[in-house]
Design a protein around this motif. Structure first.
Motif, PDB file in Angstrom:
ATOM      1  N   ARG A  13       0.834  -1.206   0.000  1.00 21.72           N
ATOM      2  CA  ARG A  13       0.000   0.000   0.000  1.00 21.72           C
ATOM      3  C   ARG A  13       0.871   1.259   0.000  1.00 21.72           C
ATOM      4  NH1 ARG A  13      -4.950  -2.161   0.692  1.00 21.72           N
ATOM      5  NH2 ARG A  13      -4.932  -4.187   1.730  1.00 21.72           N
ATOM      6  N   ARG A  16       2.632   1.584  -3.503  1.00 21.18           N
ATOM      7  CA  ARG A  16       1.754   2.056  -4.578  1.00 21.18           C
ATOM      8  C   ARG A  16       1.484   3.543  -4.441  1.00 21.18           C
ATOM      9  NH1 ARG A  16      -2.295  -3.107  -3.881  1.00 21.18           N
ATOM     10  NH2 ARG A  16      -0.982  -4.649  -4.945  1.00 21.18           N
ATOM     11  N   TRP A  17       1.334   4.004  -3.198  1.00 25.94           N
ATOM     12  CA  TRP A  17       1.124   5.423  -2.979  1.00 25.94           C
ATOM     13  C   TRP A  17       2.365   6.212  -3.391  1.00 25.94           C
ATOM     14  CZ3 TRP A  17       3.507   9.223  -0.130  1.00 25.94           C
ATOM     15  CH2 TRP A  17       2.815  10.419   0.009  1.00 25.94           C
ATOM     16  N   ALA A  21       2.277   9.191  -5.952  1.00 27.68           N
ATOM     17  CA  ALA A  21       2.467  10.553  -5.442  1.00 27.68           C
ATOM     18  C   ALA A  21       3.816  11.145  -5.842  1.00 27.68           C
ATOM     19  CB  ALA A  21       2.321  10.558  -3.924  1.00 27.68           C
ATOM     20  N   THR A 160      -1.091   9.731   5.578  1.00 30.60           N
ATOM     21  CA  THR A 160      -1.992   8.872   4.813  1.00 30.60           C
ATOM     22  C   THR A 160      -2.428   7.689   5.660  1.00 30.60           C
ATOM     23  OG1 THR A 160      -0.946   9.476   2.706  1.00 30.60           O
ATOM     24  CG2 THR A 160      -2.223   7.432   2.742  1.00 30.60           C
ATOM     25  N   ALA A 162      -4.330   4.050   5.219  1.00 30.48           N
ATOM     26  CA  ALA A 162      -4.648   3.096   4.158  1.00 30.48           C
ATOM     27  C   ALA A 162      -5.027   1.762   4.770  1.00 30.48           C
ATOM     28  CB  ALA A 162      -3.449   2.920   3.220  1.00 30.48           C
ATOM     29  N   ASP A 234      -6.236  14.128  -1.499  1.00 33.54           N
ATOM     30  CA  ASP A 234      -6.332  13.251  -2.665  1.00 33.54           C
ATOM     31  C   ASP A 234      -7.779  13.218  -3.160  1.00 33.54           C
ATOM     32  OD1 ASP A 234      -7.321  11.876  -0.512  1.00 33.54           O
ATOM     33  OD2 ASP A 234      -5.936  10.193  -0.647  1.00 33.54           O
ATOM     34  N   ARG A 238      -7.763   7.611  -5.372  1.00 33.72           N
ATOM     35  CA  ARG A 238      -7.025   7.056  -4.240  1.00 33.72           C
ATOM     36  C   ARG A 238      -7.982   6.521  -3.180  1.00 33.72           C
ATOM     37  NH1 ARG A 238      -2.877   5.482  -6.351  1.00 33.72           N
ATOM     38  NH2 ARG A 238      -2.389   4.769  -4.256  1.00 33.72           N
ATOM     39  N   GLN A 241      -8.849   2.983  -3.347  1.00 31.79           N
ATOM     40  CA  GLN A 241      -7.829   2.048  -2.892  1.00 31.79           C
ATOM     41  C   GLN A 241      -7.875   1.839  -1.380  1.00 31.79           C
ATOM     42  OE1 GLN A 241      -5.996   0.596  -5.320  1.00 31.79           O
ATOM     43  NE2 GLN A 241      -7.167   1.865  -6.739  1.00 31.79           N
ATOM     44  N   GLU A 243      -7.715   4.559   0.801  1.00 30.62           N
ATOM     45  CA  GLU A 243      -6.752   5.545   1.286  1.00 30.62           C
ATOM     46  C   GLU A 243      -7.438   6.879   1.560  1.00 30.62           C
ATOM     47  OE1 GLU A 243      -3.614   6.218  -1.490  1.00 30.62           O
ATOM     48  OE2 GLU A 243      -3.069   4.101  -1.632  1.00 30.62           O
ATOM     49  N   THR A 245      -5.540  10.853   2.332  1.00 30.61           N
ATOM     50  CA  THR A 245      -4.348  11.638   2.645  1.00 30.61           C
ATOM     51  C   THR A 245      -4.768  13.034   3.067  1.00 30.61           C
ATOM     52  OG1 THR A 245      -2.940  10.392   1.122  1.00 30.61           O
ATOM     53  CG2 THR A 245      -2.211  12.607   1.725  1.00 30.61           C
TER      54      THR A 245
END
Length: 257
Positions: A13, A16-17, A21, A160, A162, A234, A238, A241, A243, A245
């Protein structure tokens, strides 16, 4: 030295962020070097980070840094073009004096005192290349729940949260994975506690969307938080997913604001 527990895909996770980003900086950097700081008893997280960054920048390189020489020796069979392992700690001793574009420190600072965190952050930030990013956070053993802080050379920027949505009962379940800078601050009167309380309320209000799945419920709850004035940075791509942020200032410890 960390406990060293390292399961494959544990940091997916976060990776991928980062790849999303930090993609622009990765693409334009003349020296796309990333550091996996404190990768643990096995090098899986460094191997995986290289693969994920190379989807954005095919010539990206990763250096795994560990304070335990035995772990560095054990990782050497996995070294290859673009992936090396070195002995070191917060000084981030990269070969050739390189300064990394990315330092990822996952599950490293949990054993430190809260009072030590900002000094460690400051030290690591001085090692970053221009445009670099430090990502520091914590996750559970298999990566279902994860919270991380992103810092630039100037200081903390974002936080973030997640999660694997199917495993979530309420957003405040993520409190157990807050990074060291926040985990002792989840008490009334602190911004992170106020945020998690508001998130739980938004989650409860979005309960009718459960019939459409946890993803739709999460998206609605995050949208309601943003409409209530929380600085969500975000968007739906996102959120889908699992998430969210926020600007760091929204949850920074009250004593440090």
């Amino acid at each position: 030295m960390t406990r060293g527990t390292t399961n494959p895909n544990r940091l997916r996770r976060m990776d991928r962020w980062i790849a999303a980003a930090h993609a622009a900086e990765l693409r334009r950097s003349p020296d796309p070097v990333a550091v996996d700081l404190g990768y643990g008893a096995a090098p899986w997280t460094a191997v995986e980070l290289l693969g994920r960054l190379r989807r954005v920048r095919p010539d990206a390189r990763v250096v795994g840094v560990e304070i335990d020489p035995a772990r560095v020796a054990a990782a050497q069979p996995y070294a290859r073009d673009g992936l090396t392992f070195v002995h070191g700690g917060f000084e981030v001793p990269l070969p050739g004096g390189h300064r990394p574009l990315l330092i990822r420190a996952a599950n490293v600072l949990r054993q430190y005192d809260e009072s030590e965190v900002h000094a460690v952050w400051a030290r690591l930030r001085t090692r970053l290349a221009p445009g670099g990013l430090l990502v520091e956070g914590t996750c559970d053993e298999i990566g279902r729940r994860h919270v991380w802080v992103a810092l630039g050379p100037e200081g903390p920027r974002t936080v973030t949260f997640a999660t694997r949505l199917g495993s979530l009962e309420r957003p405040s379940d993520l409190a157990e994975r807050l990074p060291k800078a926040l985990i002792h601050r989840n008490v009334p009167g602190e911004p992170v506690h106020a945020f998690l309380t508001a998130f739980d309320r938004a989650w409860a209000a979005a309960a009718p969307l459960s019939a459409l799945g946890a993803r739709q419920r999460w998206i609605r709850a995050v949208r309601d938080l943003r409409e209530a004035g929380w600085p969500v940075l975000d968007g739906p791509a996102r959120w889908r997913q699992g998430e969210i942020t926020l600007a760091w200032d929204a949850v920074a410890p009250a004593a440090g604001r």
